[in-house]
Design a protein around this motif. Structure first.
Motif, PDB file in Angstrom:
ATOM      1  N   TRP A 357       0.849  -1.189   0.000  1.00 40.76           N
ATOM      2  CA  TRP A 357       0.000   0.000   0.000  1.00 40.76           C
ATOM      3  C   TRP A 357       0.884   1.238   0.000  1.00 40.76           C
ATOM      4  O   TRP A 357       1.987   1.227   0.534  1.00 40.76           O
ATOM      5  N   SER A 358       0.409   2.313  -0.621  1.00 40.44           N
ATOM      6  CA  SER A 358       1.109   3.597  -0.634  1.00 40.44           C
ATOM      7  C   SER A 358       0.079   4.712  -0.627  1.00 40.44           C
ATOM      8  O   SER A 358      -0.980   4.604  -1.252  1.00 40.44           O
ATOM      9  N   ILE A 359       0.406   5.804   0.078  1.00 40.94           N
ATOM     10  CA  ILE A 359      -0.459   6.982   0.134  1.00 40.94           C
ATOM     11  C   ILE A 359       0.393   8.215  -0.120  1.00 40.94           C
ATOM     12  O   ILE A 359       1.470   8.366   0.467  1.00 40.94           O
ATOM     13  N   ASN A 360      -0.109   9.130  -0.955  1.00 38.52           N
ATOM     14  CA  ASN A 360       0.577  10.400  -1.164  1.00 38.52           C
ATOM     15  C   ASN A 360      -0.463  11.515  -1.127  1.00 38.52           C
ATOM     16  O   ASN A 360      -1.276  11.650  -2.047  1.00 38.52           O
ATOM     17  N   ARG A 361      -0.428  12.290  -0.070  1.00 37.15           N
ATOM     18  CA  ARG A 361      -1.449  13.333   0.105  1.00 37.15           C
ATOM     19  C   ARG A 361      -1.274  14.484  -0.879  1.00 37.15           C
ATOM     20  O   ARG A 361      -2.268  15.079  -1.315  1.00 37.15           O
ATOM     21  N   GLU A 362      -0.044  14.828  -1.232  1.00 35.07           N
ATOM     22  CA  GLU A 362       0.177  15.912  -2.182  1.00 35.07           C
ATOM     23  C   GLU A 362      -0.402  15.577  -3.556  1.00 35.07           C
ATOM     24  O   GLU A 362      -0.933  16.438  -4.254  1.00 35.07           O
ATOM     25  N   ARG A 363      -0.326  14.307  -3.924  1.00 36.29           N
ATOM     26  CA  ARG A 363      -0.861  13.874  -5.222  1.00 36.29           C
ATOM     27  C   ARG A 363      -2.302  13.393  -5.130  1.00 36.29           C
ATOM     28  O   ARG A 363      -2.921  13.071  -6.141  1.00 36.29           O
ATOM     29  N   GLY A 364      -2.828  13.304  -3.918  1.00 38.07           N
ATOM     30  CA  GLY A 364      -4.242  13.011  -3.727  1.00 38.07           C
ATOM     31  C   GLY A 364      -4.672  11.600  -4.053  1.00 38.07           C
ATOM     32  O   GLY A 364      -5.844  11.355  -4.327  1.00 38.07           O
ATOM     33  N   LEU A 365      -3.722  10.642  -3.985  1.00 39.99           N
ATOM     34  CA  LEU A 365      -4.050   9.265  -4.340  1.00 39.99           C
ATOM     35  C   LEU A 365      -3.455   8.278  -3.336  1.00 39.99           C
ATOM     36  O   LEU A 365      -2.438   8.553  -2.690  1.00 39.99           O
ATOM     37  N   ALA A 366      -4.092   7.128  -3.262  1.00 37.32           N
ATOM     38  CA  ALA A 366      -3.564   5.991  -2.503  1.00 37.32           C
ATOM     39  C   ALA A 366      -3.765   4.743  -3.350  1.00 37.32           C
ATOM     40  O   ALA A 366      -4.714   4.663  -4.146  1.00 37.32           O
ATOM     41  N   LEU A 367      -2.891   3.769  -3.170  1.00 39.65           N
ATOM     42  CA  LEU A 367      -2.987   2.555  -3.978  1.00 39.65           C
ATOM     43  C   LEU A 367      -2.792   1.318  -3.119  1.00 39.65           C
ATOM     44  O   LEU A 367      -2.212   1.375  -2.041  1.00 39.65           O
ATOM     45  N   MET A 368      -3.285   0.204  -3.646  1.00 35.51           N
ATOM     46  CA  MET A 368      -3.037  -1.095  -3.028  1.00 35.51           C
ATOM     47  C   MET A 368      -2.813  -2.134  -4.117  1.00 35.51           C
ATOM     48  O   MET A 368      -3.528  -2.158  -5.132  1.00 35.51           O
ATOM     49  N   PHE A 369      -1.824  -2.970  -3.899  1.00 35.04           N
ATOM     50  CA  PHE A 369      -1.536  -4.116  -4.760  1.00 35.04           C
ATOM     51  C   PHE A 369      -1.673  -5.345  -3.883  1.00 35.04           C
ATOM     52  O   PHE A 369      -0.938  -5.495  -2.903  1.00 35.04           O
ATOM     53  N   ALA A 370      -2.624  -6.211  -4.204  1.00 37.17           N
ATOM     54  CA  ALA A 370      -2.926  -7.360  -3.346  1.00 37.17           C
ATOM     55  C   ALA A 370      -2.726  -8.664  -4.088  1.00 37.17           C
ATOM     56  O   ALA A 370      -3.308  -8.899  -5.149  1.00 37.17           O
ATOM     57  N   VAL A 371      -1.905  -9.523  -3.511  1.00 42.00           N
ATOM     58  CA  VAL A 371      -1.630 -10.842  -4.055  1.00 42.00           C
ATOM     59  C   VAL A 371      -1.330 -11.747  -2.866  1.00 42.00           C
ATOM     60  O   VAL A 371      -1.073 -11.262  -1.763  1.00 42.00           O
ATOM     61  N   GLN A 372      -1.365 -13.059  -3.051  1.00 41.31           N
ATOM     62  CA  GLN A 372      -1.080 -14.000  -1.973  1.00 41.31           C
ATOM     63  C   GLN A 372      -0.027 -14.993  -2.443  1.00 41.31           C
ATOM     64  O   GLN A 372      -0.319 -16.136  -2.810  1.00 41.31           O
ATOM     65  N   VAL A 373       1.216 -14.529  -2.457  1.00 36.94           N
ATOM     66  CA  VAL A 373       2.345 -15.364  -2.859  1.00 36.94           C
ATOM     67  C   VAL A 373       3.453 -15.207  -1.830  1.00 36.94           C
ATOM     68  O   VAL A 373       3.822 -14.090  -1.462  1.00 36.94           O
ATOM     69  N   ILE A 374       3.977 -16.316  -1.352  1.00 36.99           N
ATOM     70  CA  ILE A 374       5.143 -16.305  -0.482  1.00 36.99           C
ATOM     71  C   ILE A 374       6.244 -17.163  -1.119  1.00 36.99           C
ATOM     72  O   ILE A 374       5.942 -18.004  -1.950  1.00 36.99           O
ATOM     73  N   PRO A 375       7.515 -16.914  -0.766  1.00 38.31           N
ATOM     74  CA  PRO A 375       8.002 -16.025   0.280  1.00 38.31           C
ATOM     75  C   PRO A 375       7.977 -14.558  -0.119  1.00 38.31           C
ATOM     76  O   PRO A 375       7.749 -14.216  -1.281  1.00 38.31           O
ATOM     77  N   TRP A 376       8.247 -13.712   0.873  1.00 35.18           N
ATOM     78  CA  TRP A 376       8.302 -12.274   0.686  1.00 35.18           C
ATOM     79  C   TRP A 376       9.376 -11.897  -0.323  1.00 35.18           C
ATOM     80  O   TRP A 376      10.381 -12.594  -0.469  1.00 35.18           O
ATOM     81  N   ASN A 377       9.139 -10.821  -1.024  1.00 37.00           N
ATOM     82  CA  ASN A 377      10.042 -10.296  -2.047  1.00 37.00           C
ATOM     83  C   ASN A 377      10.201 -11.268  -3.207  1.00 37.00           C
ATOM     84  O   ASN A 377      11.297 -11.428  -3.761  1.00 37.00           O
ATOM     85  N   ASP A 378       9.101 -11.906  -3.578  1.00 43.04           N
ATOM     86  CA  ASP A 378       9.085 -12.759  -4.760  1.00 43.04           C
ATOM     87  C   ASP A 378       9.357 -11.900  -5.993  1.00 43.04           C
ATOM     88  O   ASP A 378       8.689 -10.888  -6.231  1.00 43.04           O
TER      89      ASP A 378
END
Length: 398
Positions: A357-378
């Motif tokens: 997830w990321s939020i940027n108030r100056e740019r007025g947007l937030a995002l989410m990327f959702a997946v279910q894959v492990i291990p971390w940093n695939d």
């Protein structure tokens, strides 16, 4: 976004070599979707079905933002201040000694001299770290014939009552701090963390999927995306379902389940001029850098990138300017490379199954990327995630 969408299609078409399925979303401060897309399947198991936007994801460390919000709500209620000592409230943590060493399976102790505060917990500067990330704690576990692990019971006061690795305020390391913050919220508000989040975050925003306990919300459990596991050969296989046993209690650092729609309700609220969940001044604190230039905390933040936030800054810390807020990693200057972009002012974090997830108030947007894959940093998932975020900030934001 065309280049990302092409990459999205290719990743899904590669079967067990690619990405099984993902849901992505971008929202503005009104909570409206600026972009929304979902592709692939709910896993690689036999009988996998097409993924849709209402499916449930195990959030892992994306739980931490929710706990940070709950903690700042508790501050707003005058039940605690950010810089109050927590000795009275969390003695299981504050009485722990500091462990040093770890070389050749040796370690020694020293007594802590500084009090832990809520600010330390929310900025990961308390010294409470995951045992598997620290050689001294790993040696300590081995001396007790124990295995380093992440709590699955959610009983924070028992599972995470272990030595700290540095004095409060004198370092930075990812770990159990937000689990302790969740326990603090529960104790100060005289209710479980699940009940607190339901009453003070879910209900005010009209959300129905947030839970640590799937058995309590059958509609959430029935929509759960299956975990996929990348093997050493690069192939995906079906993981355990659900990924962890149902906990006894709730840890504020992980364990929450939700769908993308509900999680982005929270992100959108933090963009508002008049947020529902927090006062504007409290949202400001989520985004406020906590470490002084040249201080031990900031130095440790840079030094510990490999195991913690490297994927969130494009797999390289070269040239980046960052800090840590009370809600996550804070990008202080544009991260601008040929194939990766993350703008100044972005607050961000991820979760074990390669969520972002990321939020940027100056740019007025937030995002989410959702997946279910492990291990971390695939590498396959992170490549796609980076392309998504880069496309959002370069083509959708103001």
């Amino acid at each position: 976004m065309e280049q990302f969408e092409e990459a999205f299609e290719k990743a899904m078409a590669r079967g067990s070599d690619g990405v099984p399925g993902a849901a992505v979303a971008v929202v503005n401060q009104e909570g409206n979707y600026v972009y929304q897309n979902v592709k692939g399947h709910d896993g690689v198991h036999n009988g996998a079905t097409a993924l849709n936007f209402d499916r449930t994801f195990f959030l892992a460390s994306c739980t931490k933002l929710i706990t940070s919000i709950a903690a700042l709500q508790t501050v707003e209620r005058d039940l605690i201040r950010l810089d109050d000592p927590l000795d009275e409230h969390l003695p299981e943590l504050t009485t722990q000694p500091i462990i040093v060493g770890g070389v050749d399976a040796t370690f020694e102790w020293k007594q802590a001299t500084k009090s832990i505060t809520l600010r330390h917990l929310l900025s990961h500067s308390s010294g409470a770290v995951y045992d598997f990330m620290d050689s001294a704690l790993t040696a300590w576990r081995q001396s007790r014939e124990e295995t380093p692990t992440v709590s699955q019971s959610g009983i924070v006061a028992k599972d995470y009552a272990m030595p700290r690795t540095f004095e409060a305020g004198e370092g930075w390391m990812y770990g159990t701090s937000l689990d302790w913050a969740g326990l603090l919220v529960a104790r100060l508000n005289s209710m479980s963390l699940e009940q607190y989040v339901e009453e003070n975050i879910s209900i005010p925003l009209g959300m129905t999927s947030f839970t640590w306990h799937l058995s309590r919300k059958p509609h959430v459990e029935g929509n759960l995306v299956r975990m996929s596991v990348r093997g050493e050969d690069g192939k995906l296989s079906a993981g355990t379902h659900p990924p962890f046993p149902e906990p006894v209690e709730e840890g504020g650092g992980a364990g929450l389940y939700a769908n993308v729609h509900d999680y982005t309700r929270v992100l959108a609220d933090l963009l508002k001029d008049s947020p529902i969940l927090l006062k504007k001044t409290s949202v400001d604190m989520l985004f406020a850098p906590q470490f002084e230039e040249g201080g031990a905390g900031l130095s440790a933040l840079y030094a510990n990138s490999e195991m913690t936030y490297k994927p969130m800054v494009g797999q390289s810390i070269d040239g980046i300017v960052i800090n840590h807020g009370l809600g996550g990693l804070l990008v202080q200057e544009d991260i601008q490379r040929e194939t990766y972009f993350k703008p100044k002012g972005t607050l961000t974090w991820s979760g074990l199954p390669n969520l972002l997830w990321s939020i940027n108030r100056e740019r007025g947007l937030a995002l989410m990327f959702a997946v279910q894959v492990i291990p971390w940093n695939d590498k396959e998932v992170q490549s796609l995630s980076a392309q998504f975020e880069t496309a959002v900030w370069r083509h959708l934001s103001r």
